[in-house]
Design a protein around this motif. Structure first.
Motif, PDB file in Angstrom:
ATOM      1  N   MET B   1       5.013  60.221  54.959  1.00  7.63           N
ATOM      2  CA  MET B   1       3.768  59.714  55.528  1.00  7.63           C
ATOM      3  C   MET B   1       2.686  60.790  55.438  1.00  7.63           C
ATOM      4  N   THR B   2       1.432  60.329  55.507  1.00  6.67           N
ATOM      5  CA  THR B   2       0.328  61.289  55.526  1.00  6.67           C
ATOM      6  C   THR B   2      -0.118  61.478  56.977  1.00  6.67           C
ATOM      7  N   VAL B   3      -0.080  62.717  57.433  1.00  2.00           N
ATOM      8  CA  VAL B   3      -0.563  62.970  58.794  1.00  2.00           C
ATOM      9  C   VAL B   3      -1.912  63.677  58.719  1.00  2.00           C
ATOM     10  N   SER B   4      -2.852  63.138  59.471  1.00  2.00           N
ATOM     11  CA  SER B   4      -4.184  63.739  59.521  1.00  2.00           C
ATOM     12  C   SER B   4      -4.438  64.196  60.945  1.00  2.00           C
ATOM     13  N   PHE B   5      -4.911  65.395  61.088  1.00  2.00           N
ATOM     14  CA  PHE B   5      -5.181  65.920  62.427  1.00  2.00           C
ATOM     15  C   PHE B   5      -6.206  67.042  62.345  1.00  2.00           C
ATOM     16  N   ILE B   6      -6.598  67.547  63.496  1.00  2.00           N
ATOM     17  CA  ILE B   6      -7.549  68.654  63.524  1.00  2.00           C
ATOM     18  C   ILE B   6      -6.756  69.939  63.746  1.00  2.00           C
ATOM     19  N   LEU B   7      -6.850  70.815  62.790  1.00  2.00           N
ATOM     20  CA  LEU B   7      -6.108  72.074  62.878  1.00  2.00           C
ATOM     21  C   LEU B   7      -7.097  73.229  62.952  1.00  2.00           C
ATOM     22  N   ASN B   8      -7.074  73.926  64.043  1.00  2.00           N
ATOM     23  CA  ASN B   8      -7.975  75.058  64.271  1.00  2.00           C
ATOM     24  C   ASN B   8      -9.443  74.694  63.964  1.00  2.00           C
ATOM     25  N   GLU B  10     -10.600  72.273  62.058  1.00  2.00           N
ATOM     26  CA  GLU B  10     -10.892  71.616  60.772  1.00  2.00           C
ATOM     27  C   GLU B  10     -10.050  70.358  60.604  1.00  2.00           C
ATOM     28  N   ASP B  11     -10.657  69.328  60.010  1.00  2.00           N
ATOM     29  CA  ASP B  11      -9.890  68.111  59.708  1.00  2.00           C
ATOM     30  C   ASP B  11      -8.964  68.397  58.535  1.00  2.00           C
ATOM     31  N   VAL B  12      -7.669  68.139  58.729  1.00  2.00           N
ATOM     32  CA  VAL B  12      -6.712  68.394  57.648  1.00  2.00           C
ATOM     33  C   VAL B  12      -5.779  67.193  57.523  1.00  2.00           C
ATOM     34  N   SER B  13      -5.118  67.080  56.392  1.00  2.00           N
ATOM     35  CA  SER B  13      -4.053  66.080  56.259  1.00  2.00           C
ATOM     36  C   SER B  13      -2.981  66.638  55.328  1.00  2.00           C
ATOM     37  N   ALA B  14      -1.772  66.132  55.519  1.00  2.00           N
ATOM     38  CA  ALA B  14      -0.648  66.627  54.716  1.00  2.00           C
ATOM     39  C   ALA B  14       0.419  65.554  54.605  1.00  2.00           C
ATOM     40  N   GLU B  15       1.202  65.620  53.550  1.00  2.00           N
ATOM     41  CA  GLU B  15       2.350  64.729  53.394  1.00  2.00           C
ATOM     42  C   GLU B  15       3.515  65.342  54.156  1.00  2.00           C
ATOM     43  N   ALA B  16       4.151  64.537  54.998  1.00  2.00           N
ATOM     44  CA  ALA B  16       5.273  65.069  55.775  1.00  2.00           C
ATOM     45  C   ALA B  16       6.261  63.966  56.073  1.00  2.00           C
ATOM     46  N   GLU B  17       7.493  64.371  56.361  1.00  2.00           N
ATOM     47  CA  GLU B  17       8.475  63.411  56.871  1.00  2.00           C
ATOM     48  C   GLU B  17       8.079  63.122  58.315  1.00  2.00           C
ATOM     49  N   ALA B  18       8.297  61.877  58.772  1.00  2.00           N
ATOM     50  CA  ALA B  18       7.887  61.526  60.139  1.00  2.00           C
ATOM     51  C   ALA B  18       8.542  62.445  61.173  1.00  2.00           C
ATOM     52  N   GLY B  19       9.801  62.825  60.917  1.00  2.00           N
ATOM     53  CA  GLY B  19      10.519  63.628  61.897  1.00  2.00           C
ATOM     54  C   GLY B  19      10.438  65.131  61.659  1.00  2.00           C
ATOM     55  N   GLU B  20       9.583  65.537  60.736  1.00  2.00           N
ATOM     56  CA  GLU B  20       9.477  66.978  60.444  1.00  2.00           C
ATOM     57  C   GLU B  20       8.869  67.721  61.632  1.00  2.00           C
ATOM     58  N   ARG B  21       9.400  68.892  61.900  1.00  2.00           N
ATOM     59  CA  ARG B  21       8.888  69.678  63.030  1.00  2.00           C
ATOM     60  C   ARG B  21       7.495  70.191  62.717  1.00  2.00           C
ATOM     61  N   LEU B  22       6.643  70.201  63.735  1.00  2.00           N
ATOM     62  CA  LEU B  22       5.287  70.705  63.554  1.00  2.00           C
ATOM     63  C   LEU B  22       5.319  72.176  63.117  1.00  2.00           C
ATOM     64  N   SER B  23       6.260  72.945  63.655  1.00  2.00           N
ATOM     65  CA  SER B  23       6.358  74.361  63.281  1.00  2.00           C
ATOM     66  C   SER B  23       6.589  74.507  61.774  1.00  2.00           C
ATOM     67  N   SER B  24       7.420  73.622  61.228  1.00  2.00           N
ATOM     68  CA  SER B  24       7.702  73.659  59.793  1.00  2.00           C
ATOM     69  C   SER B  24       6.480  73.220  58.991  1.00  2.00           C
ATOM     70  N   LEU B  25       5.819  72.180  59.484  1.00  2.00           N
ATOM     71  CA  LEU B  25       4.621  71.671  58.807  1.00  2.00           C
ATOM     72  C   LEU B  25       3.535  72.751  58.731  1.00  2.00           C
ATOM     73  N   PHE B  64       4.849  62.881  63.123  1.00  2.00           N
ATOM     74  CA  PHE B  64       4.078  61.657  63.391  1.00  2.00           C
ATOM     75  C   PHE B  64       3.299  61.735  64.693  1.00  2.00           C
ATOM     76  N   ARG B  65       3.740  62.615  65.600  1.00  2.00           N
ATOM     77  CA  ARG B  65       3.053  62.725  66.904  1.00  2.00           C
ATOM     78  C   ARG B  65       1.727  63.454  66.826  1.00  2.00           C
ATOM     79  N   VAL B  66       1.489  64.182  65.730  1.00  2.00           N
ATOM     80  CA  VAL B  66       0.231  64.945  65.656  1.00  2.00           C
ATOM     81  C   VAL B  66      -0.880  64.142  64.960  1.00  2.00           C
ATOM     82  N   GLN B  67      -0.532  62.922  64.534  1.00  2.00           N
ATOM     83  CA  GLN B  67      -1.549  62.073  63.896  1.00  2.00           C
ATOM     84  C   GLN B  67      -2.765  61.947  64.829  1.00  2.00           C
ATOM     85  N   GLY B  68      -3.914  62.419  64.372  1.00  2.00           N
ATOM     86  CA  GLY B  68      -5.145  62.293  65.159  1.00  2.00           C
ATOM     87  C   GLY B  68      -5.275  63.312  66.290  1.00  2.00           C
TER      88      GLY B  68
END
Lengths: 280, 162
Positions: B1-8, B10-25, B64-68
């Motif tokens: 899935m593509t997750v889009s969120f605000i990181l520091n 800035e608007d960013v997006s990345a391809e990730a597995e839904a269950g991937e850890r945010l630390s890994s992402l 998936f929890r960091v979407q938005g």
């Protein structure tokens, strides 16, 4: 990369609609249990995931003279931030013992009640406070005493197709309330359990008592509680023995191991001594 | 899935597995290694980031929890005035966290000051216990956070409390 359908509904009606469409979907609240039990860089999830994060109805907290009510998505940190007297102290004490504050910022009360493998630490206080849980289905809603979330073997029962939406805790006053956790700190183990007790007294006589122990199984005996009601404090040795015998019978009925039963009865005897001395 | 969120910021997006850890992402897609996921179970606290302004263990947050959502890591927090106040306070008190826990300590210190601009000892110790690193004494931690809170109060309000 495995593909998942992730739904992020904004309300309960929407969640129920997704659940109806995808009966095998995985409902995710704080996700702490799922992530902590996973190994490696990601957790294995069901093909369809429903995140409850955006459902504001599930985050509401309300209070009346008779009860305090939490949306299932209330985080443990939010519960702990409520002013003194809003939440029964035994529940606060156990919630404060779960993880660290950074984990409690994620973990939710509803998630703690929805674990299929064991009862979380807040379960025993909720059970002895006779808290109610509201479950919603597309057909309607029902309130269930949390004690009924344990099956005949004392293990957690998950209600498929229903959504836990609210937890209601009666605002009763208690003269004695205690909750203790025992087992391995910080680790999930079959040996971890929480014993909670609330008691009301009238001129040194027990007028109401509730005792619940929750770990891998929930142990509660109405028979033993009834035996203790009307007894004077300090409890006579024969009254303690009779209650312990009733609890031993309950443990046997649940099929608990000898070691588990012996430990429970030992802690229970200590609880009776605390009750005699009025020491919480 | 593509997750889009605000990181520091800035608007960013990345391809990730839904269950991937945010630390890994954060480390694998964005090269942000300040949040170190060591224990992967929320016990060590070294992977703390701010999610919606609240410190959380990024190893326990699925992608998936960091979407938005809005995420701040130590790399982004390092550009703020609060970061400078905290570092000045730590230096003033002679408190030097080690390389494993420093980013988490700073983010938790900021959360403590957000919660209570004049934190008491018990709050500091309880909140800092989210990080299991034995590099420092509780007394040094308390002194460091209190000094940081004083500096921040002076900067924000023009004076420090009694």
């Amino acid at each position: 990369m495995p593909e998942h359908d992730v739904f992020v509904p904004s309300g309960v009606v929407e969640i129920l609609a997704v659940m109806k469409q995808h009966p095998d979907s995985l409902l995710v609240a704080g996700a702490t249990s799922i992530m902590a039990s996973a190994t490696g860089r990601s957790a294995a999830l069901s093909p369809v995931v429903v995140s409850l994060e955006r459902a504001q109805e599930l985050k509401a907290i309300s209070r009346t003279d008779r009860f305090v009510e939490f949306g299932a998505m209330t985080t443990l940190s939010e519960l702990l931030s409520l002013r003194k007297g809003t939440v029964p102290s035994i529940l606060k004490e156990r919630a404060a013992g779960i993880g660290t504050f950074t984990v409690r910022n994620l973990a939710t009360l509803g998630g703690a009640l929805s674990c299929a493998t064991r009862f979380r630490d807040v379960f025993a206080p909720l059970a002895c406070l006779d808290a109610l849980a509201e479950f919603r289905t597309p057909q309607g809603s029902s309130w269930v005493n949390v004690n009924r979330l344990a099956g005949e073997n004392g293990r957690p029962v998950i209600r498929p197709g229903s959504l836990l939406t609210r937890i209601r805790i009666p605002a009763d006053e208690w003269d004695f309330a205690i909750s203790r956790r025992y087992g391995l700190d910080g680790y999930e183990s079959e040996r971890n359990a929480v014993l909670s007790c609330v008691c009301r007294m009238n001129k040194h006589t027990i007028s109401e008592i509730r005792i619940a122990e929750a770990g891998a199984e929930l142990v509660r005996s109405r028979e033993a509680e009834t035996m203790l009601i009307g007894r004077k404090l300090p409890l006579a040795e024969r009254d303690k023995d009779a209650a312990l015998e009733a609890y031993a019978g309950r443990c046997a009925a649940l099929g608990l191991s000898g070691v588990r039963t012996a430990r429970f009865l030992g802690v229970l005897r200590t609880l009776f001594e605390c009750l005699d001395r009025g020491e919480e | 899935m593509t997750v889009s969120f605000i990181l520091n910021g800035e608007d960013v997006s990345a391809e990730a597995e839904a269950g991937e850890r945010l630390s890994s992402l954060l480390s694998s897609r964005f090269g942000l290694r300040g949040a170190r996921g060591d224990c992967l179970s929320g016990l060590c606290g070294r992977c703390i980031v701010l999610l919606g302004g609240k410190p959380v263990n990024s190893c326990l947050v699925p992608a998936f929890r960091v979407q938005g959502a809005e995420i701040v890591t130590i790399e982004g927090f390092g550009r703020t005035d609060d970061y400078r106040d905290i570092m000045a306070g730590f230096r003033k008190a002679g408190f030097e966290p080690c390389g494993f826990c420093d980013s988490a300590r700073v983010l938790v210190a900021s959360a403590i000051m957000e919660e209570d601009p004049r934190p008491d000892d018990s709050l500091i110790v309880e909140r800092m216990s989210a990080i299991s690193c034995r590099c420092t004494q509780p007394s040094a931690l308390i002194a460091g956070v209190r000094a940081a809170a004083e500096i921040r109060e002076r900067r924000v309000f023009g004076h420090a409390g009694a």
